[in-house]
Write an enzyme that holds these catalytic residues in place. Structure first.
Site, short mmCIF file in Angstrom:
data_model
loop_
_atom_site.label_atom_id
_atom_site.label_comp_id
_atom_site.label_asym_id
_atom_site.label_seq_id
_atom_site.Cartn_x
_atom_site.Cartn_y
_atom_site.Cartn_z
N THR A 26 8.25 -4.16 -2.77
CA THR A 26 8.68 -4.69 -4.06
C THR A 26 8.96 -6.20 -3.97
O THR A 26 9.57 -6.66 -2.99
CB THR A 26 9.96 -3.96 -4.52
OG1 THR A 26 9.71 -2.56 -4.47
CG2 THR A 26 10.36 -4.36 -5.94
N ASN A 78 7.17 2.41 7.08
CA ASN A 78 7.98 2.30 5.87
C ASN A 78 9.46 2.32 6.27
O ASN A 78 9.83 3.02 7.22
CB ASN A 78 7.67 3.43 4.89
CG ASN A 78 8.22 3.13 3.49
OD1 ASN A 78 7.66 2.30 2.76
ND2 ASN A 78 9.32 3.75 3.14
N TYR A 79 10.27 1.56 5.51
CA TYR A 79 11.69 1.47 5.87
C TYR A 79 12.32 2.86 5.91
O TYR A 79 13.12 3.17 6.79
CB TYR A 79 12.39 0.56 4.84
CG TYR A 79 13.87 0.37 5.08
CD1 TYR A 79 14.82 0.88 4.18
CD2 TYR A 79 14.33 -0.28 6.22
CE1 TYR A 79 16.16 0.72 4.40
CE2 TYR A 79 15.68 -0.45 6.46
CZ TYR A 79 16.60 0.05 5.54
OH TYR A 79 17.94 -0.11 5.76
N THR A 80 11.90 3.73 4.98
CA THR A 80 12.37 5.13 5.03
C THR A 80 11.20 6.01 5.46
O THR A 80 10.07 5.80 5.02
CB THR A 80 12.84 5.57 3.62
OG1 THR A 80 11.76 5.39 2.69
CG2 THR A 80 14.04 4.76 3.17
N GLY A 94 5.26 -0.76 3.88
CA GLY A 94 5.50 -0.44 2.46
C GLY A 94 4.50 0.61 2.02
O GLY A 94 3.36 0.28 1.71
N HIS A 137 -3.60 -14.04 -14.02
CA HIS A 137 -4.45 -12.85 -14.27
C HIS A 137 -3.66 -11.85 -15.10
O HIS A 137 -4.13 -11.30 -16.10
CB HIS A 137 -4.89 -12.20 -12.96
CG HIS A 137 -5.35 -10.76 -13.11
ND1 HIS A 137 -4.47 -9.69 -13.20
CD2 HIS A 137 -6.58 -10.23 -13.22
CE1 HIS A 137 -5.15 -8.56 -13.36
NE2 HIS A 137 -6.42 -8.86 -13.38
N ASN A 138 -2.41 -11.62 -14.73
CA ASN A 138 -1.58 -10.66 -15.45
C ASN A 138 -1.24 -11.15 -16.86
O ASN A 138 -1.16 -10.36 -17.79
CB ASN A 138 -0.30 -10.37 -14.66
CG ASN A 138 -0.55 -9.34 -13.58
OD1 ASN A 138 -1.64 -9.28 -13.02
ND2 ASN A 138 0.44 -8.52 -13.30
N SER A 147 -5.28 -6.98 -7.42
CA SER A 147 -5.36 -6.41 -8.76
C SER A 147 -6.29 -5.23 -8.79
O SER A 147 -7.36 -5.25 -8.19
CB SER A 147 -5.84 -7.45 -9.77
OG SER A 147 -5.92 -6.84 -11.06
N LYS A 199 -2.95 -14.64 -9.41
CA LYS A 199 -2.66 -13.25 -9.81
C LYS A 199 -1.70 -13.23 -11.01
O LYS A 199 -1.85 -12.42 -11.92
CB LYS A 199 -2.05 -12.49 -8.65
CG LYS A 199 -1.56 -11.07 -9.01
CD LYS A 199 -2.66 -10.21 -9.60
CE LYS A 199 -2.36 -8.73 -9.70
NZ LYS A 199 -1.29 -8.24 -10.50
N GLU A 202 -4.16 -10.39 -18.81
CA GLU A 202 -4.15 -8.93 -18.99
C GLU A 202 -3.26 -8.55 -20.17
O GLU A 202 -3.64 -7.74 -21.03
CB GLU A 202 -3.62 -8.31 -17.70
CG GLU A 202 -3.37 -6.82 -17.69
CD GLU A 202 -2.67 -6.40 -16.39
OE1 GLU A 202 -3.25 -6.61 -15.31
OE2 GLU A 202 -1.54 -5.87 -16.46
N TYR A 203 -2.08 -9.15 -20.26
CA TYR A 203 -1.17 -8.84 -21.38
C TYR A 203 -1.85 -9.18 -22.70
O TYR A 203 -1.81 -8.40 -23.66
CB TYR A 203 0.09 -9.69 -21.27
CG TYR A 203 1.18 -9.24 -20.33
CD1 TYR A 203 0.91 -8.61 -19.12
CD2 TYR A 203 2.52 -9.50 -20.64
CE1 TYR A 203 1.93 -8.25 -18.26
CE2 TYR A 203 3.54 -9.14 -19.78
CZ TYR A 203 3.24 -8.52 -18.60
OH TYR A 203 4.25 -8.16 -17.74
N ASN A 228 3.35 -8.40 -6.07
CA ASN A 228 3.33 -9.36 -7.20
C ASN A 228 4.47 -10.35 -7.07
O ASN A 228 5.30 -10.50 -7.96
CB ASN A 228 3.46 -8.60 -8.53
CG ASN A 228 2.11 -8.11 -9.04
OD1 ASN A 228 1.08 -8.67 -8.68
ND2 ASN A 228 2.12 -7.08 -9.84
N GLY A 271 4.46 2.86 -0.55
CA GLY A 271 4.39 3.41 -1.90
C GLY A 271 2.93 3.71 -2.18
O GLY A 271 2.07 3.60 -1.29
#
Ligand code: 6PG
Length: 467
Positions: A74, A32-34, A9, A184-185, A127, A181, A188-189, A101, A11
């Protein structure tokens, strides 16, 4: 020479994690797949020990055993798809780590599926965004401890460091790392929404210019509010639009997105009877912001209070806002850590609250000075029910409640929407109220539904023929 770890992956997060691993002396296989993302990473390389593969089998065979494979794909079905492709290529004792995530329930299912095949699985919260992935994130690994020990030398090396301490610690079993995690998010919000509300009061009620507000955030970042989110907010307020040289913030559309982790935090709290009101209000604030067209139309119809131009003692009120923001943050973190504590007991995660606070001090989005104080609070009292009653915070909030009450009352009278600051105050007042109004609810429930109620003066459940 075999590669010591593999990353699937590529990205931005996956590429940066791979570069981080290589910078710490690992020989990193990447796939990566692509192939486009693989090629993009290869073009960036400047001698780092990152080795690209274009066939999954070649990637797997290039790894030393027991193989360690780090997924940065993803969340959701893509993770399952990669695991399905990997299973026939792996041997007992190999380890798959999911750094995305992912929802902790899905992590638990994958853990069980792979355990049957003798393959280790770690659900790892990461994070710190893109920069964190490259320079040192906060890392929250969950799964079997003996599997964690296989990956620990690499994970602790690539994590953010605070002093000599890596911001990586074994969290607990199965999906606990992704659970930590997730919350944690949620925190964060809430943190982000509280900052936005403080900004609104400074700008709309105290009517301060943007550059002065930026100065205020920068000054706050030198004190007990020191944190990544305060720091970047000061920078955001100074940023100019490259086209017009006007403040960029004034042309950013006020419709907030979200990828789901804050929502999951609220859902888990609601499912388990955990009062996570501030985090949930921060999520609803994003949902309300998304109704932009409705809000623009409603603005022409719904009136606010008659507001006269008031004179404020500027420095006094700026400090009220600082107090309000600090108290709001403490209440939000108190709810987040209470969710850790209550869930730890419910799920048997045995979460190390002191250590979670310690690894949040660096690398992650909610990194903040006062996490040292939070960690000390749990160090002194491991079974602390709630951070609000930790001696340091109970004393601090005794003083700071003035600022929060003043700002909430003034802002609400001026027609400002304060979902999180007002909810934080209600949570504080609700938590410190020994005798609440829930007796009215019990009486009403018994009146119309004969649901019975308990009494303060004797044991048992009672029903009254009310009418
Ligand atoms: C982090 C961040 C990250 C999060 C993005 C977007 O800890 O690095 O929390 O994991 O996914 O910031 O989150 P939302 O789109 O839900 O705001």
């Amino acid at each position: 020479m075999f590669n010591t770890i593999g990353v699937i992956g590529l990205g931005v997060m996956g590429s940066n994690i791979a570069l981080n691993m290589a910078s710490k002396g690992e020989r990193v296989a990447v796939y990566n797949y692509t192939r486009d993302l693989t090629d993009r990473l290869v073009q960036k390389l400047d001698g780092q020990s990152v080795n690209p593969y274009y066939e999954l089998q070649d990637f797997v065979q290039s790894l030393e055993t027991p193989r360690k494979i780090f997924l940065m794909v993803t969340a959701g079905k893509p993770v399952d798809s990669v695991i399905h492709s990997l299973i026939p290529l792996l041997e007992k004792g190999d380890v798959i780590m999911d750094g995305g995530n992912s929802h902790y329930n899905e992590t638990e299912q994958r853990y069980d599926q792979l355990k049957e095949k003798g393959i280790g699985y770690l659900g790892i919260g990461i994070s710190g965004g893109e920069v964190g992935a490259l320079k040192g994130p906060s890392i929250m690994p969950g799964g079997d401890q003996d599997v964690y020990e296989k990956a620990a030398p690499i994970l602790t090396k690539i994590a953010a460091q605070v002093g000599d301490d890596p911001c990586c610690v074994y969290i607990g079993p199965k999906g606990s790392g992704h659970f930590v995690k997730m919350v944690h998010n949620g925190i964060e919000y809430a943190d982000m929404q509280l900052i936005a509300e403080a900004y609104t009061f400074l700008r709309d009620t105290l009517r301060l210019p943007l550059n002065e507000i930026a100065d205020i955030f920068e000054e706050w970042n030198q004190g007990e509010l020191k944190s990544y989110l305060i720091e970047i907010t000061a920078e955001i307020l100074r940023k100019k639009d490259e086209r017009t040289d006007a403040p960029l913030i004034d042309v950013i559309l006020d419709k907030a997105g979200q990828k789901g982790t804050g929502k999951w935090t609220s859902m888990q709290a609601i499912d388990n009877g955990i009062p996570s009101s501030i985090i949930t209000e921060s999520l609803f604030a994003r949902y309300l912001s998304a109704l932009k067209d409705e809000r623009v139309a409603a603005e022409q119809i719904l009136s606010g209070p008659e507001t006269e131009k008031k004179h404020f003692d500027k420095n006094l009120w700026i400090d009220y806002v600082r107090q309000a923001l600090y108290m709001g943050k403490v209440c939000a973190y108190a709810q987040g850590f209470a969710q850790y504590k209550m869930t730890s007991e419910l799920y048997g995660y045995d979460l190390p609250l002191k250590d979670i606070a310690l690894i949040f001090r660096g690398g992650c989005i909610i990194r903040a000075e006062f996490l040292n104080i939070i960690s000390e609070a749990f160090q002194e009292q491991p079974d602390l029910p709630n951070l609000l009653i930790a001696p340091y915070f109970s004393e601090k909030l005794k003083a700071y409640q003035t600022g929060l009450r003043k700002v909430v009352c003034e802002g609400i009278n001026a027609g400002i929407s304060f979902p999180c600051l007002s909810t934080a105050l209600s949570y504080y007042d609700g938590y410190r109220t020994g005798r609440s109004n829930a007796n009215i609810l019990q009486a009403q429930r018994d009146y119309f539904g004969a649901h019975t109620y308990e009494r303060t003066d004797m044991d048992g459940f009672f029903h009254t023929e009310w009418s």
